[in-house]
Design an enzyme around this catalytic site. Structure first.
Site, PDB file in Angstrom:
ATOM      1  N   PHE A 175      14.339  20.074  -7.797  1.00 25.45           N
ATOM      2  CA  PHE A 175      13.276  20.712  -6.945  1.00 25.45           C
ATOM      3  C   PHE A 175      12.704  19.871  -5.850  1.00 25.45           C
ATOM      4  CE2 PHE A 175      13.396  22.662 -11.218  1.00 25.45           C
ATOM      5  CZ  PHE A 175      13.081  24.070 -10.935  1.00 25.45           C
ATOM      6  N   ASP A 176      12.498  20.319  -4.779  1.00 20.89           N
ATOM      7  CA  ASP A 176      11.623  19.811  -3.785  1.00 20.89           C
ATOM      8  C   ASP A 176      10.329  19.705  -4.344  1.00 20.89           C
ATOM      9  OD1 ASP A 176      10.912  18.718  -1.178  1.00 20.89           O
ATOM     10  OD2 ASP A 176      10.055  20.676  -0.825  1.00 20.89           O
TER      11      ASP A 176
END
Length: 840
Positions: A534-535
């Site tokens: 996940f960014d």
């Protein structure tokens, strides 16, 4: 892998043999190539920057698979090349439309490397940057393209059948109307065939129930001729499409189910005709009907009737697989209420709405197109687009989506995106494209189908020989019947339909849940994902900084007054907080922006400075131990903005990017499923640790540069993990392309969505859970379909060949074989339709 920057090579270089671009397969001249890279000590040349970027993202994947033919698009085996239109944003035209050979300007321009890109004006491809070529031939605007559900590379301008599998082509673009000329034609043929077959079956049943009476009747000599009269139109006219497709399969060297049907019914009919017209050529042992051999007109006609019935049921069921798209299309309103400059209002058809038009949306009406609210407030139900059941509050400046339902308030809006540019139209287009892609698991079915029909024909020949050589009398009649039964019962159609039908229904179901699946491969792979990267910003967080704490309202008022002239995201958060508190903001004079530190200016005669601690130190506000006495407003991952008035510290404001409401729960459920969660962020380690702790993430990487994200994904893949990457920004695009499954936030950038296989319309992380559940349900459904198709043929073909006869004395009638064959295809489609009811 060492990257070589594009270089200019003099055109005067000696001629060199051309090499293939490993991405698109185009010929590249080494003497003039401008794009190159070295991978594992070998140099590769590329036709464009787009191909170079794709290769650098995943070189091993590209080198392990053959390049697609350049500039072919979707190729019809018996027709011209046609290209699927997309709804990508058109590039700015660089020149006037180029004329075609006919002298008329082309209707569209397409990219030779990205055949899905199709625009109304010349210019660069928005994906790879190559110049668009005029589309040829020009397809009339009112024409519909038709494609095969099993072989999407087959594209025609008229309805017909697939030259590979023989299936009826269906419209490429789904419309609200469900008119299907193929279904109408099959319906007519079925009813006529049924009317002609009933008398034939009555004669056959009469001969079996009362053979002595039947043979003693005075008109027994005319019965075969009577059957010939009824069977000929039933077989030759009603069954003509099967013979036509069977012959085409031989011409195209692509045997399919219609090869078997044509051979089976053809053998039974021709044998019966010969037995009727020239009975004397048959030996006495063949003549069980007095002095005449048995005829099988009723079997041939009944087979045609049952296969026609199967086609009708199959075509109806296939039309239901597009019901999700039709439901989306039906959401769009038919009219809009346009407001004129003079204040008058009138209803106009939706296709007359133009960008910039001012529209009124009354309570309970549907939003006509995508746009921005100019006046009014209301709660809008966006569940049909985003899958979120809670209405969203809309006030001045808010964006609204076409086809969503307005609540009790009245809105005045400005149209921004109309026609094919609306979100609804793009959703429909994306779902249509996803339904035509092929999942990797289908390779198994394709490989089996490649040898299946020849194997069935060989089995039928062996069956005939065995029965003629060793069967009971009449041997020849038994051989004919059992060989025909083998040909008819084998159904490669069920095998071929197993995957595409499930993909079509699954992609439509996902769209209703706010999850857009770009291709079948992403839907299949999502089930196998064991790691999701996940960014942080915009994915785990809202991506919109907000004030979470402050010393007092006066600090916010003065800071907002000076920050109002800045374009920094933190400045926008402070101004928004002041607006929400209805604070009056005086004008600022002498404004000065200090890069990387903050802003300064005069407000109400006071010298105001707002920024970070570095700015305060430069101004002498902090220093010589004074900073330690300044309070820090605590908030997870918050940035501190300090305010000084006339050189004296006055207070501070804490600004943070709030976590998405669904983030913690979604991550908790993903971890419960055994998925490893990794968070990437460019923030410092302390901020990253605070965010990770709040979300329960154990593995996080701080101070990650955009270029490092793809490398991190690749390192996880090198560990043997199946990685999905979730992000929303331009800097996430390489990592999204590198991951086995790219998941883009619908609230993010276009390039992120282009690089991903799955898009979450609302950007809600619960959409990842829905996508995973749907992937699991779809793959389970496909395995059920393939198992049924394999087992059906493994059991049916030996029984039709007569393996049960020596022990049980049982033989399978060709009529029952035809019924079983039709049932198998319909059952596969019916099983796929169950995906419409999957709870996500």
């Amino acid at each position: 892998m060492d990257h070589l920057d594009p270089v200019d090579i003099p055109n005067s270089a000696p001629p060199t043999a051309k090499v293939k671009d490993p991405v698109c397969g185009m010929d590249v001249n080494p003497a003039t190539a401008r794009y190159a890279t070295v991978h594992k000590e070998k140099e590769y040349l590329f036709c464009s920057a787009g191909c170079l970027a794709k290769f650098q993202a995943s070189p091993e994947k590209i080198l392990s698979s053959p390049p697609k033919p350049a500039a072919l698009g979707l190729v019809s085996l018996a027709g011209p090349t046609l290209v699927m239109p997309t709804l990508s944003k058109p590039a700015a035209a660089s020149t006037a439309p180029l004329p075609t050979a006919s002298g008329k300007p082309p209707r569209a321009y397409v990219c030779p490397m990205c055949p899905e890109v199709r625009q109304s004006a010349p210019g660069p491809c928005p994906k790879c940057g190559m110049a668009l070529d005029p589309e040829s031939p020009v397809l009339p605007a009112n024409k519909t393209e038709y494609t095969c559900p099993m072989h999407p590379e087959i594209v025609r301008t008229e309805p017909g059948h697939c030259p590979i599998c023989g299936m009826a082509l269906e419209p490429r673009t789904v419309t609200v109307e469900e008119d299907n000329p193929e279904l109408r034609d099959m319906m007519w043929r079925f009813w006529i065939s049924l009317a002609l077959t009933v008398p034939l079956l009555a004669i056959a049943m009469g001969s079996m129930l009362g053979p002595h009476w039947f043979m003693a009747s005075p008109w027994k000599w005319g019965l075969p001729w009577f059957e010939l009269l009824f069977a000929t139109p039933a077989v030759l006219w009603c069954g003509w499409p099967f013979f036509q497709r069977g012959w085409a399969s031989l011409v195209n060297r692509s045997t399919n189910m219609f090869t078997l049907i044509a051979m089976g019914t053809g053998v039974a009919y021709v044998y019966s005709v010969v037995a009727t017209v020239f009975p004397q050529i048959f030996p006495a042992s063949f003549r069980s009907m007095g002095d005449r051999p048995d005829v099988y007109f009723e079997a041939a006609a009944a087979i045609v009737t049952l296969v026609l019935l199967g086609q009708v049921l199959e075509l109806r069921a296939r039309s239901r697989t597009s019901s999700a798209i039709r439901a989306l299309l039906d959401l769009s309103p038919k009219i809009a209420r346009r407001m004129s400059e003079d204040g008058s209002e009138r209803d106009i058809p939706l296709d007359q709405v133009r960008p910039g038009n001012k529209l009124r949306v009354r309570p309970g009406e549907k939003i006509p197109v995508d746009g921005v609210v100019l006046d009014g407030s209301s709660a809008v139900d966006e569940s049909m687009i985003t899958g979120e059941s809670i209405p969203v509050e809309k006030t001045t400046g808010a964006h609204v989506i076409g086809a969503t339902v307005n609540g009790n308030g009245s809105l005045v809006m400005r149209a921004e995106r109309v026609g094919s540019q609306t979100m609804l139209a793009q959703i429909v287009q994306m779902v249509s494209q996803a339904q035509r892609t092929r999942a990797p698991i289908q390779r198994l079915a394709d490989q089996v189908a490649g040898w299946f029909v020849p194997a069935v024909i060989a089995t039928a020949v062996v069956t005939f020989v065995v029965w003629v050589s060793f069967g009971p009398e009449p041997r020849f009649a038994h051989a004919i019947v059992n060989a025909v039964a083998v040909l008819i019962i084998a159904c490669p159609c069920a095998l071929g339909l197993a995957t595409p039908m499930a993909i079509m229904v699954g992609a439509g179901r996902a769209a209703h849940a706010g999850v857009l699946v770009k291709n079948a491969e992403a839907l299949e792979t999502m089930e196998k994902v064991d790691t999701i990267v996940f960014d942080k910003t915009g994915t785990l967080t809202e991506g919109k900084p907000k004030v979470v704490a402050y010393s007092d309202a006066e600090v916010v008022r003065l800071a907002a007054s000076v920050e109002r002239a800045s374009e920094h995201p933190l400045a926008a958060a402070i101004v928004q907080s002041a607006s929400q508190q209805n604070l009056r903001l005086p004008d600022v004079s002498g404004f000065e922006y200090v890069p990387g530190k903050g802003v300064k200016g005069f407000v109400e005669g006071k010298r105001i400075a707002a920024g970070n601690s570095a700015l305060m130190t430069d101004l002498g506000v902090f220093g010589s131990g004074r900073k330690t006495a300044v309070p820090v407003l605590t908030a997870p991952g918050a940035s501190q903005v300090y305010l000084a008035i006339n050189g004296q510290y006055a207070g501070n404001i804490a600004i943070a990017d709030p976590l998405k409401a669904s983030a913690a729960e979604a991550l908790r459920e993903l971890k419960a499923q055994g998925i490893r969660i990794v968070m990437l962020t460019g923030d410092n380690a302390q901020t990253a640790q605070e965010i990770a702790g709040k979300l329960g993430i154990d593995d996080f990487r701080a101070e990650v540069l955009p270029a490092q994200k793809a490398e991190i994904v690749k390192s996880l893949q090198n560990e043997g993990r199946v990685v999905a990457m979730a992000g929303d920004g331009i800097n996430d695009a390489p990592a999204l392309a590198q991951a086995q499954v790219g998941i883009a936030m619908g609230t993010g950038t276009d390039i992120a969505m282009e690089s991903s296989g799955i898009t979450l319309l609302k950007g809600d992380l619960e959409g990842i859970l829905r996508a995973r559940k749907l992937s699991q349900a779809t793959m389970r459904n496909i395995r059920q379909n393939l198992f049924f198709a394999f087992v059906y043929n493994l059991i049916g073909v030996p029984i039709a060949a007569g393996v049960l006869y020596p022990v049980f004395g049982l033989l399978l009638s060709p009529i029952l074989a035809a019924a079983a064959m039709s049932f198998s295809s319909v059952s596969v489609i019916t099983n796929s339709l169950r995906l419409r009811k999957v709870k996500l």
